[in-house]
Design a protein around this motif. Sequence first.
Motif, PDB file in Angstrom:
ATOM      1  N   PRO A 127     -18.177  47.294 -15.426  1.00  0.00           N
ATOM      2  CA  PRO A 127     -18.493  48.483 -16.228  1.00  0.00           C
ATOM      3  C   PRO A 127     -19.786  49.176 -15.844  1.00  0.00           C
ATOM      4  N   GLY A 128     -20.634  48.545 -15.054  1.00  0.00           N
ATOM      5  CA  GLY A 128     -21.912  49.158 -14.685  1.00  0.00           C
ATOM      6  C   GLY A 128     -21.833  50.007 -13.425  1.00  0.00           C
ATOM      7  N   LEU A 129     -20.667  50.144 -12.807  1.00  0.00           N
ATOM      8  CA  LEU A 129     -20.553  50.921 -11.567  1.00  0.00           C
ATOM      9  C   LEU A 129     -20.892  52.391 -11.784  1.00  0.00           C
ATOM     10  N   HIS A 130     -21.705  52.913 -10.834  1.00  0.00           N
ATOM     11  CA  HIS A 130     -21.996  54.347 -10.798  1.00  0.00           C
ATOM     12  C   HIS A 130     -21.250  55.022  -9.647  1.00  0.00           C
ATOM     13  N   LEU A 131     -21.027  54.274  -8.582  1.00  0.00           N
ATOM     14  CA  LEU A 131     -20.341  54.831  -7.399  1.00  0.00           C
ATOM     15  C   LEU A 131     -19.305  53.838  -6.908  1.00  0.00           C
ATOM     16  N   LEU A 132     -18.081  54.340  -6.699  1.00  0.00           N
ATOM     17  CA  LEU A 132     -16.997  53.497  -6.181  1.00  0.00           C
ATOM     18  C   LEU A 132     -16.367  54.216  -5.005  1.00  0.00           C
ATOM     19  N   ASP A 133     -16.360  53.533  -3.851  1.00  0.00           N
ATOM     20  CA  ASP A 133     -15.823  54.119  -2.620  1.00  0.00           C
ATOM     21  C   ASP A 133     -14.601  53.313  -2.189  1.00  0.00           C
ATOM     22  N   LEU A 134     -13.420  53.950  -2.271  1.00  0.00           N
ATOM     23  CA  LEU A 134     -12.158  53.314  -1.860  1.00  0.00           C
ATOM     24  C   LEU A 134     -11.498  54.106  -0.731  1.00  0.00           C
ATOM     25  N   THR A 135     -12.298  54.824   0.025  1.00  0.00           N
ATOM     26  CA  THR A 135     -11.739  55.690   1.065  1.00  0.00           C
ATOM     27  C   THR A 135     -11.180  54.901   2.237  1.00  0.00           C
ATOM     28  N   PHE A 136     -10.240  55.558   2.952  1.00  0.00           N
ATOM     29  CA  PHE A 136      -9.629  55.008   4.175  1.00  0.00           C
ATOM     30  C   PHE A 136      -8.985  53.644   3.905  1.00  0.00           C
ATOM     31  N   ASN A 137      -8.112  53.641   2.881  1.00  0.00           N
ATOM     32  CA  ASN A 137      -7.269  52.483   2.613  1.00  0.00           C
ATOM     33  C   ASN A 137      -5.824  52.961   2.578  1.00  0.00           C
ATOM     34  N   ASN A 138      -4.942  52.148   2.027  1.00  0.00           N
ATOM     35  CA  ASN A 138      -3.524  52.496   1.965  1.00  0.00           C
ATOM     36  C   ASN A 138      -3.018  52.526   0.519  1.00  0.00           C
ATOM     37  N   ILE A 139      -3.889  52.889  -0.395  1.00  0.00           N
ATOM     38  CA  ILE A 139      -3.533  52.930  -1.806  1.00  0.00           C
ATOM     39  C   ILE A 139      -2.493  54.029  -2.024  1.00  0.00           C
ATOM     40  N   LYS A 140      -1.408  53.678  -2.764  1.00  0.00           N
ATOM     41  CA  LYS A 140      -0.306  54.609  -2.960  1.00  0.00           C
ATOM     42  C   LYS A 140      -0.260  55.188  -4.366  1.00  0.00           C
ATOM     43  N   ASN A 141      -0.647  54.406  -5.375  1.00  0.00           N
ATOM     44  CA  ASN A 141      -0.564  54.880  -6.750  1.00  0.00           C
ATOM     45  C   ASN A 141      -1.837  54.531  -7.513  1.00  0.00           C
ATOM     46  N   ILE A 142      -2.089  55.312  -8.556  1.00  0.00           N
ATOM     47  CA  ILE A 142      -3.207  55.047  -9.473  1.00  0.00           C
ATOM     48  C   ILE A 142      -2.612  54.838 -10.867  1.00  0.00           C
ATOM     49  N   SER A 143      -2.903  53.681 -11.447  1.00  0.00           N
ATOM     50  CA  SER A 143      -2.369  53.367 -12.778  1.00  0.00           C
ATOM     51  C   SER A 143      -3.451  53.511 -13.834  1.00  0.00           C
ATOM     52  N   CYS A 144      -3.038  53.428 -15.077  1.00  0.00           N
ATOM     53  CA  CYS A 144      -3.971  53.574 -16.189  1.00  0.00           C
ATOM     54  C   CYS A 144      -5.005  52.452 -16.225  1.00  0.00           C
ATOM     55  N   ALA A 145      -4.667  51.299 -15.679  1.00  0.00           N
ATOM     56  CA  ALA A 145      -5.568  50.145 -15.750  1.00  0.00           C
ATOM     57  C   ALA A 145      -6.577  50.110 -14.621  1.00  0.00           C
TER      58      ALA A 145
END
Length: 601
Positions: free
Chosen positions: A28-46
Amino acid sequence: MQFCTQLTELDLSNNRLHSVPAVISSLPGLHLLDLTFNNIKNISCADFANLTQLWTLQIYSNDISFIEDFAFRDLKTLATLMIGSNRLSLNRYWKEDLQKLQSLDLANNKLDSVRREDFECLKSLKNLSLPDNQISVIEAGSFDGLTNLLFLNLQSNKLSRGSIKDSVFFRLPNLKTLLLNNNYISYDSQEALAQPPFQHLRKLKTLNIFSQGHKGLRYLPSNLFKGLWSLEELQAENLNINSLHPDTFTHTPYLWVLDLSRNEFISLTRNIFLPLHVLKTLHLSKAGLQSLDFLINANLSKLHLLHVSNNALSAINETLIQSLPTLIYVDLRANYLSCDCTNAWFVNWTVSSNDTEVESAYELTCNYPNKLKGHKLLDLDMGSCNVDVGFFCFLSTTTLVSVTLLGSFLFHFLRWQVIYAYYLLLAFLHDNKHQRKPRGLQYDAFISYNVRDEVWVMRELLPQLEGEQGWKLCLHHRDFEPGKPIMDNIVDGIYSSRKTICVISRHYLESEWCSKEIQVASFRLFDEKKDVLILVFLENIPSHQLSPYYRMKRLIQRKTYLSWPKPGADTRVFWQKLRGALETKGTAETEHPIGWDLGVI
């Protein structure tokens, strides 16, 4: 994972993730999240649950094609969302979740339209990037509610003229930058638009419209930029336009930077640039320019940078540079500069000026003359081009006065001789031009007469010579080739006939074309040494009434002359003598011609 609860930045880019790791929601303390250049296909509510302190989320360059509703509901503080380079085809993922989002990047997805409800909840949005999609439709009011939007990027889509109606940008009062380049916007003429598309963007500072499809914008309507009162930078290169309406920039008086490069202008005038009194940078590279004279007196007193490389400029004169008093940089590379005295001033100025830098000045090469092609422009010695202005003025003034006095003398004392010489020269030139061309004899005689004597020609001469005697005559109104220059018809008619019959009257002596006809016939007489000229006098003309031009007695005394009998007299002898004259071959000048009545000559 309790030891990670204080983690504020997490970089998981360039991995092989196919989904958002479940552990993310426990940070919960994250200010910046970098998930670039992966193979993520969907984003869910969780996936982003509990990230209530996240400011920046970067998930571009994945394979995302679906986002569940309310997937961002916990991102109450999110300010930047970068979700470009995915496979998204809809914009309706934000609902009412991202109330503090300021920057949204949706570049390089599969979006084909923008609808009214797509961004209506993003009240805090300042930057919206939608480039490299397939957007061809933008509904009116799609950006309503985005009153804080400063930056809108719509470049590299499929937008057309109908996609950027004024209603699209109606409620963007604070927009500063609008990028519309690399679309398919075009106009059919320079005529003013009923509803200019940008008329509500009164705070816009930067507008990019360059490179519109393979055909280009083609025309800039005269009021296309109406409403852009605050515009400072306009990028309008590579639009396939060849001219500008004088009113094009009347609505953008505070323009600082103008780029019109990579267009092929046929002509530009100073009136186009007169409203741009604060312009500092002007780009006109690759614009097909042969001269910069349109910048002279164009009111560009604040211009600092001038880019005119890759044109066809041959000379830069002093007047042009003086019209740009604040110029500090000019780029003239890849032009067709002349290495002669026309550029002497420019060469000296380039070397001596401490205020203006000429880009790569010592690399500028000559294009003309051919013997100096490829030589360095600044290496040439221009000393021979320095002229003593005082001496030149004295010489030119003296020459002018002498010519004027001589001309006055000739006109006063030798007026008719000069006129005679002029027509003589004119006839010689035409004769010399045409006599080299072989001609066949199509007629027995060419009839030279004044139109006022046409009644006699048609009632007396034509019936007798063609009807009774059977000769073939060449007449102006009947045998001249339509559309052909008159002088060419005269020369062709005379040289295509065995003889030339000049019907002399006072009207004839006043006719310019008759004068030319008799001169051409005279030259043929002199050059071919043949008795080809027959003069027929319709009336007695005293010698003092003949201009010097017609005083040819000494030259043609031995040629054939006939006088038309007085009214009531028998004309049979006249026609018999004329037949004899036409039958004479006259093969040489030494051949003794038939001596007829010479009248009063």
